[in-house]
Motif scaffolding. Structure first.
Motif, PDB file in Angstrom:
ATOM      1  N   ARG A  33       0.845  -1.199   0.000  1.00  0.00           N
ATOM      2  CA  ARG A  33       0.000   0.000   0.000  1.00  0.00           C
ATOM      3  C   ARG A  33       0.884   1.254   0.000  1.00  0.00           C
ATOM      4  O   ARG A  33       0.668   2.181  -0.753  1.00  0.00           O
ATOM      5  CB  ARG A  33      -0.913  -0.025   1.230  1.00  0.00           C
ATOM      6  N   TRP A  34       1.899   1.253   0.850  1.00  0.00           N
ATOM      7  CA  TRP A  34       2.752   2.437   0.951  1.00  0.00           C
ATOM      8  C   TRP A  34       3.551   2.673  -0.319  1.00  0.00           C
ATOM      9  O   TRP A  34       3.723   3.803  -0.757  1.00  0.00           O
ATOM     10  CB  TRP A  34       3.669   2.326   2.181  1.00  0.00           C
ATOM     11  N   GLU A  35       4.040   1.587  -0.897  1.00  0.00           N
ATOM     12  CA  GLU A  35       4.813   1.767  -2.134  1.00  0.00           C
ATOM     13  C   GLU A  35       3.915   2.217  -3.280  1.00  0.00           C
ATOM     14  O   GLU A  35       4.349   2.965  -4.157  1.00  0.00           O
ATOM     15  CB  GLU A  35       5.569   0.484  -2.502  1.00  0.00           C
TER      16      GLU A  35
ATOM     17  N   ASP B 257      -3.191   6.277   5.173  1.00  0.00           N
ATOM     18  CA  ASP B 257      -2.653   6.683   3.868  1.00  0.00           C
ATOM     19  C   ASP B 257      -2.230   8.151   3.911  1.00  0.00           C
ATOM     20  O   ASP B 257      -1.148   8.520   3.458  1.00  0.00           O
ATOM     21  CB  ASP B 257      -3.719   6.529   2.762  1.00  0.00           C
ATOM     22  N   ARG B 258      -3.107   8.976   4.463  1.00  0.00           N
ATOM     23  CA  ARG B 258      -2.838  10.428   4.483  1.00  0.00           C
ATOM     24  C   ARG B 258      -1.616  10.747   5.331  1.00  0.00           C
ATOM     25  O   ARG B 258      -0.798  11.593   4.972  1.00  0.00           O
ATOM     26  CB  ARG B 258      -4.053  11.201   5.007  1.00  0.00           C
ATOM     27  N   ARG B 259      -1.519  10.037   6.465  1.00  0.00           N
ATOM     28  CA  ARG B 259      -0.361  10.256   7.339  1.00  0.00           C
ATOM     29  C   ARG B 259       0.923   9.901   6.588  1.00  0.00           C
ATOM     30  O   ARG B 259       1.904  10.642   6.601  1.00  0.00           O
ATOM     31  CB  ARG B 259      -0.497   9.387   8.603  1.00  0.00           C
ATOM     32  N   PHE B 260       0.901   8.772   5.890  1.00  0.00           N
ATOM     33  CA  PHE B 260       2.083   8.328   5.159  1.00  0.00           C
ATOM     34  C   PHE B 260       2.447   9.321   4.049  1.00  0.00           C
ATOM     35  O   PHE B 260       3.614   9.670   3.872  1.00  0.00           O
ATOM     36  CB  PHE B 260       1.845   6.935   4.567  1.00  0.00           C
ATOM     37  N   LEU B 261       1.435   9.806   3.336  1.00  0.00           N
ATOM     38  CA  LEU B 261       1.697  10.772   2.259  1.00  0.00           C
ATOM     39  C   LEU B 261       2.274  12.058   2.820  1.00  0.00           C
ATOM     40  O   LEU B 261       3.191  12.651   2.239  1.00  0.00           O
ATOM     41  CB  LEU B 261       0.405  11.064   1.482  1.00  0.00           C
TER      42      LEU B 261
END
Ligand code: ADE
Length: 251
Positions: free
Chosen positions: A212-214, A236-240
């Motif tokens: 998912r992150w990649e 997702d938003r945190r990772f972005l």
């Protein structure tokens, strides 16, 4: 079973794409049918004329309306097509094809496709025969045949059973609204280049998170526009946000 009814002056162009790979198998399994109709068969003059000079002058030729109307009417009658079955014109002036349109079209039982050629088709075809116009991108091909094959390929592989569960389109780029994560296969070390440890770890949850992150990373790098219209979880938003911060620090 979905049936594509294609009108073209070059039916032979469809031979090898349709006789190989996934589409060939789908046709053999009776999941997809592609019926090719030569537009010249619906002409009545000795030379089987399908084009003519444009009224008012100008470069190139125009596809005549009569063979196209007759061709589409013949197909609709002989195949007893419901009046809701769309007649799609392949043209660079159409709405731009994408995965969402492919998904919508894959729900249909039938679809009539007209492959335009020359400078274009007589406007009355557009106004009174065609119900949808599709472009596969902002460039001009020699004709609609290759574009029709692109649409048939993308739509057919979404029909249940056409693509096996092992090759499932569920994770494909664009299906998820993101670009697909990077893929690796054996050997785990190739010329000194290693596959990521996590993929070899057997930790399913960790692998899913990495993928998912990649996918998010790749989409942010290559197609940030896609992030505007896709569903993102708080994680997702945190990772972005982290990725964007990292980037700013590096700049
Ligand atoms: N015919 C010529 N160019 C085309 C395009 N980009 N899309 C669909 N049909 C076409």
């Amino acid at each position: 079973m979905m049936r594509f009814h294609v009108l073209t002056i070059f039916p032979g162009m469809f031979d090898s794409p349709l006789s190989l790979s996934i589409i060939a198998r789908a046709q053999k399994q009776g999941l997809v049918e592609v019926n090719l109709h030569n537009i010249r068969d619906f002409t009545h003059d000795r030379h089987n004329t399908v084009d003519d000079y444009p009224f008012g002058g100008g470069p190139g030729m125009v596809m005549k309306p009569d063979p196209l109307f007759e061709g589409v009417e013949h197909v609709r009658e002989s195949e007893s097509l419901d009046e809701n079955v769309p007649t799609v014109l392949m043209t660079p002036q159409g709405r731009q094809f994408n995965q969402r349109i492919a998904e919508d079209l894959s729900d249909l039982s039938d679809m009539v496709i007209i492959c335009g050629r020359y400078e274009g088709v007589d406007e009355r075809v557009r106004q009174n025969l065609v119900t949808d116009e599709i472009s596969i991108g902002d460039y001009v091909l020699g004709g609609g045949e290759l574009a029709a094959m692109v649409v048939i390929d993308a739509v057919a592989r979404l029909i249940p059973g056409v693509v096996g569960s092992a090759e499932s389109p569920a994770n494909d780029s664009h299906t998820t609204g993101l670009l697909q994560h990077p893929l690796y296969t054996r050997p785990s070390v190739f010329r000194g280049m290693e596959a990521p440890d996590v993929l070899l770890s057997g930790h399913h949850a960790e692998i899913t998170k990495w993928q998912r992150w990649e996918a998010l990373r790749r989409t942010l790098e290559r197609r940030p526009d896609m992030l505007e219209s896709t569903e993102l979880s708080p994680d997702d938003r945190r990772f972005l946000d982290e990725l964007r911060d990292e980037r700013e620090r590096d700049d």
